[in-house]
Design a protein around this motif. Structure first.
Motif, PDB file in Angstrom:
ATOM      1  N   ILE A  43       0.832  -1.209   0.000  1.00 46.66           N
ATOM      2  CA  ILE A  43       0.000   0.000   0.000  1.00 46.66           C
ATOM      3  C   ILE A  43       0.862   1.252   0.000  1.00 46.66           C
ATOM      4  N   VAL A  90      -5.066   2.506  -6.231  1.00 50.52           N
ATOM      5  CA  VAL A  90      -5.930   2.061  -5.137  1.00 50.52           C
ATOM      6  C   VAL A  90      -7.078   1.212  -5.670  1.00 50.52           C
ATOM      7  N   LEU A  93      -5.850  -2.266  -6.186  1.00 52.55           N
ATOM      8  CA  LEU A  93      -5.721  -2.959  -4.899  1.00 52.55           C
ATOM      9  C   LEU A  93      -7.080  -3.341  -4.341  1.00 52.55           C
ATOM     10  N   LEU A  94      -8.067  -2.467  -4.512  1.00 53.25           N
ATOM     11  CA  LEU A  94      -9.405  -2.724  -3.991  1.00 53.25           C
ATOM     12  C   LEU A  94     -10.060  -3.912  -4.703  1.00 53.25           C
ATOM     13  N   GLY A  97      -6.790  -7.109  -5.090  1.00 49.54           N
ATOM     14  CA  GLY A  97      -5.767  -7.291  -4.075  1.00 49.54           C
ATOM     15  C   GLY A  97      -5.390  -8.744  -3.850  1.00 49.54           C
ATOM     16  N   THR A 116      -5.365  -5.860   2.152  1.00 47.63           N
ATOM     17  CA  THR A 116      -5.111  -4.722   1.264  1.00 47.63           C
ATOM     18  C   THR A 116      -6.401  -4.233   0.615  1.00 47.63           C
ATOM     19  N   GLN A 117      -7.250  -5.165   0.218  1.00 49.14           N
ATOM     20  CA  GLN A 117      -8.535  -4.777  -0.370  1.00 49.14           C
ATOM     21  C   GLN A 117      -9.378  -3.993   0.629  1.00 49.14           C
ATOM     22  N   ALA A 120      -7.898  -0.417   1.209  1.00 51.90           N
ATOM     23  CA  ALA A 120      -7.732   0.450   0.035  1.00 51.90           C
ATOM     24  C   ALA A 120      -8.465   1.793   0.156  1.00 51.90           C
TER      25      ALA A 120
END
Length: 205
Positions: A43, A90, A93-94, A97, A116-117, A120
């Motif tokens: 992140i 982001v 990642l959302l 992830g 991470t999700q 985010a």
């Protein structure tokens, strides 16, 4: 103000980052702490590559913008740039992830991808709000930043503790993300308000 507020604010800010892995290990075990740590490192990559350079430019120029009564427009412009550059990362990642972590690190790190999700949305506000916190120093309102740091630390403790009481590290991270999103959102609004107030208070140069 530097001795009273800035030093304590800086100490609390450092503690914010150190305390979470410690609490994760204490509440959920070493595996959860390790998964969180690797997820947070990923992140922080956009912040290191994009946010740091923009933040340095912002800090260098913000004082000059203040005395020309252009601090508020400059804050808005910089925040828009931060959002523009970091939102696509982001979003990846959302949405992706877990698959990304599975592909890059292997199936042992799937949980880090899930963390991470969840984090985010918080990360996006963090990227955008963090450079704006220097507004409080520029306008001699370090006490606002100190209060923000105290609330931020308290919500991290509370979020992970609530997850522990529910027996779920996932819920702990959810509470962490939601509370952090709100805290950083409020701090961003306060920074904008302080910048606008400063522009209106200064005489024409």
């Amino acid at each position: 103000n530097f001795l009273i507020y800035d030093i304590w604010g800086a100490l609390l800010n450092n503690l914010l980052w150190m305390i979470v892995p410690i609490l994760m290990n204490a509440y959920y075990g070493s595996n959860a702490a390790g998964q969180y740590s690797i997820g947070m490192r990923v992140i922080q990559i956009p912040a290191s590559l994009i946010g740091a350079s923009i933040s340095q430019v912002f800090l260098r120029n913000a004082s000059q913008k203040r005395y020309s009564r252009n601090l508020y427009p400059y804050c808005i412009e910089t925040t828009k740039k931060l959002f523009k550059y970091t939102a696509p990362i982001v979003a990846v990642l959302l949405l992706l992830g877990k698959p990304v972590f599975h592909f890059v690190f292997g199936n042992k790190w799937d949980l880090a991808g899930i963390y991470t999700q969840i984090l985010a949305p918080w990360a996006l506000l963090w990227f955008c709000a963090s450079p704006m916190h220097s507004v409080f120093t520029i306008t001699q309102k370090q006490n606002i930043y100190l209060v923000f740091s105290i609330f931020n630390l308290a919500t991290r403790f509370l979020s992970l503790y609530l997850g522990r009481t529910m027996g779920s590290d996932i819920w702990g991270i959810v509470f962490f993300s939601v509370s952090g999103f709100l805290i950083y959102g409020i701090s961003l609004i306060l920074a904008f308000h302080q910048a606008k107030k400063s522009d209106l208070a200064l005489p024409n140069m």
